[in-house]
Design a protein around this motif. Structure first.
Motif, PDB file in Angstrom:
ATOM      1  N   ARG A 184       0.828  -1.209   0.000  1.00  0.00           N
ATOM      2  CA  ARG A 184       0.000   0.000   0.000  1.00  0.00           C
ATOM      3  C   ARG A 184       0.865   1.263   0.000  1.00  0.00           C
ATOM      4  O   ARG A 184       0.680   2.156  -0.820  1.00  0.00           O
ATOM      5  CB  ARG A 184      -0.913   0.006   1.220  1.00  0.00           C
ATOM      6  CG  ARG A 184      -1.805   1.258   1.297  1.00  0.00           C
ATOM      7  CD  ARG A 184      -2.331   1.499   2.675  1.00  0.00           C
ATOM      8  NE  ARG A 184      -1.218   1.663   3.611  1.00  0.00           N
ATOM      9  CZ  ARG A 184      -1.328   1.525   4.923  1.00  0.00           C
ATOM     10  NH1 ARG A 184      -2.482   1.220   5.466  1.00  0.00           N
ATOM     11  NH2 ARG A 184      -0.292   1.698   5.710  1.00  0.00           N
TER      12      ARG A 184
ATOM     13  N   ARG B  90       2.625   1.814  -3.139  1.00  0.00           N
ATOM     14  CA  ARG B  90       1.681   1.744  -4.258  1.00  0.00           C
ATOM     15  C   ARG B  90       2.123   0.724  -5.316  1.00  0.00           C
ATOM     16  O   ARG B  90       2.065   0.959  -6.513  1.00  0.00           O
ATOM     17  CB  ARG B  90       1.491   3.137  -4.879  1.00  0.00           C
ATOM     18  CG  ARG B  90       0.926   4.128  -3.865  1.00  0.00           C
ATOM     19  CD  ARG B  90       0.679   5.517  -4.423  1.00  0.00           C
ATOM     20  NE  ARG B  90      -0.240   5.442  -5.537  1.00  0.00           N
ATOM     21  CZ  ARG B  90      -0.043   6.071  -6.703  1.00  0.00           C
ATOM     22  NH1 ARG B  90       1.006   6.830  -6.894  1.00  0.00           N
ATOM     23  NH2 ARG B  90      -0.921   5.962  -7.669  1.00  0.00           N
TER      24      ARG B  90
ATOM     25  N   TYR C 112       0.724  -1.855  -6.256  1.00  0.00           N
ATOM     26  CA  TYR C 112      -0.436  -2.451  -6.923  1.00  0.00           C
ATOM     27  C   TYR C 112      -0.832  -1.681  -8.184  1.00  0.00           C
ATOM     28  O   TYR C 112      -1.646  -2.124  -8.971  1.00  0.00           O
ATOM     29  CB  TYR C 112      -1.645  -2.451  -5.962  1.00  0.00           C
ATOM     30  CG  TYR C 112      -1.953  -1.061  -5.448  1.00  0.00           C
ATOM     31  CD1 TYR C 112      -2.741  -0.182  -6.179  1.00  0.00           C
ATOM     32  CD2 TYR C 112      -1.407  -0.610  -4.258  1.00  0.00           C
ATOM     33  CE1 TYR C 112      -2.985   1.108  -5.734  1.00  0.00           C
ATOM     34  CE2 TYR C 112      -1.645   0.675  -3.803  1.00  0.00           C
ATOM     35  CZ  TYR C 112      -2.428   1.530  -4.541  1.00  0.00           C
ATOM     36  OH  TYR C 112      -2.652   2.813  -4.107  1.00  0.00           O
TER      37      TYR C 112
ATOM     38  N   THR D 196      -6.872   0.951  -7.223  1.00  0.00           N
ATOM     39  CA  THR D 196      -6.832   1.215  -5.789  1.00  0.00           C
ATOM     40  C   THR D 196      -6.273   0.004  -5.052  1.00  0.00           C
ATOM     41  O   THR D 196      -6.329  -1.135  -5.542  1.00  0.00           O
ATOM     42  CB  THR D 196      -8.233   1.519  -5.209  1.00  0.00           C
ATOM     43  OG1 THR D 196      -9.034   0.328  -5.293  1.00  0.00           O
ATOM     44  CG2 THR D 196      -8.908   2.669  -5.931  1.00  0.00           C
ATOM     45  N   PHE D 197      -5.775   0.263  -3.876  1.00  0.00           N
ATOM     46  CA  PHE D 197      -5.265  -0.795  -3.013  1.00  0.00           C
ATOM     47  C   PHE D 197      -6.385  -1.771  -2.649  1.00  0.00           C
ATOM     48  O   PHE D 197      -6.184  -2.985  -2.630  1.00  0.00           O
ATOM     49  CB  PHE D 197      -4.653  -0.166  -1.759  1.00  0.00           C
ATOM     50  CG  PHE D 197      -4.154  -1.168  -0.761  1.00  0.00           C
ATOM     51  CD1 PHE D 197      -3.052  -1.967  -1.046  1.00  0.00           C
ATOM     52  CD2 PHE D 197      -4.779  -1.307   0.466  1.00  0.00           C
ATOM     53  CE1 PHE D 197      -2.588  -2.896  -0.116  1.00  0.00           C
ATOM     54  CE2 PHE D 197      -4.318  -2.226   1.398  1.00  0.00           C
ATOM     55  CZ  PHE D 197      -3.220  -3.016   1.101  1.00  0.00           C
ATOM     56  N   GLU D 198      -7.566  -1.241  -2.387  1.00  0.00           N
ATOM     57  CA  GLU D 198      -8.693  -2.087  -2.017  1.00  0.00           C
ATOM     58  C   GLU D 198      -9.066  -3.056  -3.135  1.00  0.00           C
ATOM     59  O   GLU D 198      -9.328  -4.234  -2.883  1.00  0.00           O
ATOM     60  CB  GLU D 198      -9.902  -1.226  -1.631  1.00  0.00           C
ATOM     61  CG  GLU D 198      -9.724  -0.482  -0.324  1.00  0.00           C
ATOM     62  CD  GLU D 198      -8.840   0.783  -0.419  1.00  0.00           C
ATOM     63  OE1 GLU D 198      -8.529   1.238  -1.552  1.00  0.00           O
ATOM     64  OE2 GLU D 198      -8.458   1.298   0.638  1.00  0.00           O
TER      65      GLU D 198
ATOM     66  N   CYS E  92      -6.362  -5.821  -3.264  1.00  0.00           N
ATOM     67  CA  CYS E  92      -6.499  -6.816  -2.196  1.00  0.00           C
ATOM     68  C   CYS E  92      -7.666  -7.754  -2.451  1.00  0.00           C
ATOM     69  O   CYS E  92      -7.567  -8.962  -2.217  1.00  0.00           O
ATOM     70  CB  CYS E  92      -6.653  -6.125  -0.845  1.00  0.00           C
ATOM     71  SG  CYS E  92      -5.130  -5.369  -0.269  1.00  0.00           S
TER      72      CYS E  92
ATOM     73  N   ARG F 171     -11.721  -4.725   2.174  1.00  0.00           N
ATOM     74  CA  ARG F 171     -10.923  -3.592   2.647  1.00  0.00           C
ATOM     75  C   ARG F 171     -10.675  -3.740   4.145  1.00  0.00           C
ATOM     76  O   ARG F 171      -9.564  -3.562   4.633  1.00  0.00           O
ATOM     77  CB  ARG F 171     -11.649  -2.278   2.356  1.00  0.00           C
ATOM     78  CG  ARG F 171     -10.905  -1.052   2.840  1.00  0.00           C
ATOM     79  CD  ARG F 171     -11.738   0.230   2.639  1.00  0.00           C
ATOM     80  NE  ARG F 171     -10.940   1.413   2.821  1.00  0.00           N
ATOM     81  CZ  ARG F 171     -10.549   1.896   4.004  1.00  0.00           C
ATOM     82  NH1 ARG F 171     -10.881   1.265   5.118  1.00  0.00           N
ATOM     83  NH2 ARG F 171      -9.821   2.994   4.088  1.00  0.00           N
TER      84      ARG F 171
ATOM     85  N   SER G   3      -8.020  -6.445   5.072  1.00  0.00           N
ATOM     86  CA  SER G   3      -6.652  -6.007   4.779  1.00  0.00           C
ATOM     87  C   SER G   3      -6.157  -5.018   5.826  1.00  0.00           C
ATOM     88  O   SER G   3      -5.036  -5.137   6.330  1.00  0.00           O
ATOM     89  CB  SER G   3      -6.590  -5.364   3.390  1.00  0.00           C
ATOM     90  OG  SER G   3      -6.886  -6.313   2.406  1.00  0.00           O
ATOM     91  N   TYR G   4      -7.001  -4.067   6.179  1.00  0.00           N
ATOM     92  CA  TYR G   4      -6.589  -3.060   7.158  1.00  0.00           C
ATOM     93  C   TYR G   4      -6.490  -3.657   8.563  1.00  0.00           C
ATOM     94  O   TYR G   4      -5.638  -3.229   9.354  1.00  0.00           O
ATOM     95  CB  TYR G   4      -7.513  -1.846   7.113  1.00  0.00           C
ATOM     96  CG  TYR G   4      -7.128  -0.919   5.979  1.00  0.00           C
ATOM     97  CD1 TYR G   4      -6.236   0.120   6.185  1.00  0.00           C
ATOM     98  CD2 TYR G   4      -7.619  -1.116   4.690  1.00  0.00           C
ATOM     99  CE1 TYR G   4      -5.852   0.951   5.149  1.00  0.00           C
ATOM    100  CE2 TYR G   4      -7.239  -0.295   3.646  1.00  0.00           C
ATOM    101  CZ  TYR G   4      -6.353   0.744   3.875  1.00  0.00           C
ATOM    102  OH  TYR G   4      -5.965   1.554   2.838  1.00  0.00           O
TER     103      TYR G   4
END
Length: 90
Positions: A31, A34, A36, A42-44, A47, A55, A58-59
């Motif tokens: 993340r 970046r 990805y 987006t990171f979401e 994942c 989301r 992952s968080y």
């Protein structure tokens, strides 16, 4: 349980603990840098597509790794403070 079974359980539990820690640290690095962005906007999205994580999941892994890091640091400090000599014999 036998002593060997208890030892095996402890060893495997440590592996699981390490796995979530490593996953959280890796996700944070993906993340933060970046990494990805070549495949996902987006990171979401990354994942979800790559790991099947929401989301939130992952968080939570990333947050758990931070908590684990903090606990290790605190425990190391406690060990240092409790094992240091309290007088100087020199």
């Amino acid at each position: 349980m036998t002593q060997e079974e208890q030892s095996d359980r402890l060893h495997l539990e440590r592996k699981v603990e390490r796995a979530f820690f490593e996953a959280g640290k890796a996700l944070a690095e993906l993340r933060d840098h970046r990494l990805y962005r070549s495949t996902h906007g987006t990171f979401e999205e990354y994942c979800r597509d790559r790991f099947g994580h929401s989301r939130r999941q992952s968080y939570l892994l990333m947050d758990a790794a931070v908590v684990f890091d903090n606990l290790v640091e605190i425990c190391d400090q406690i060990v240092i403070y409790t094992t240091m000599p309290t007088t100087f014999n020199g």
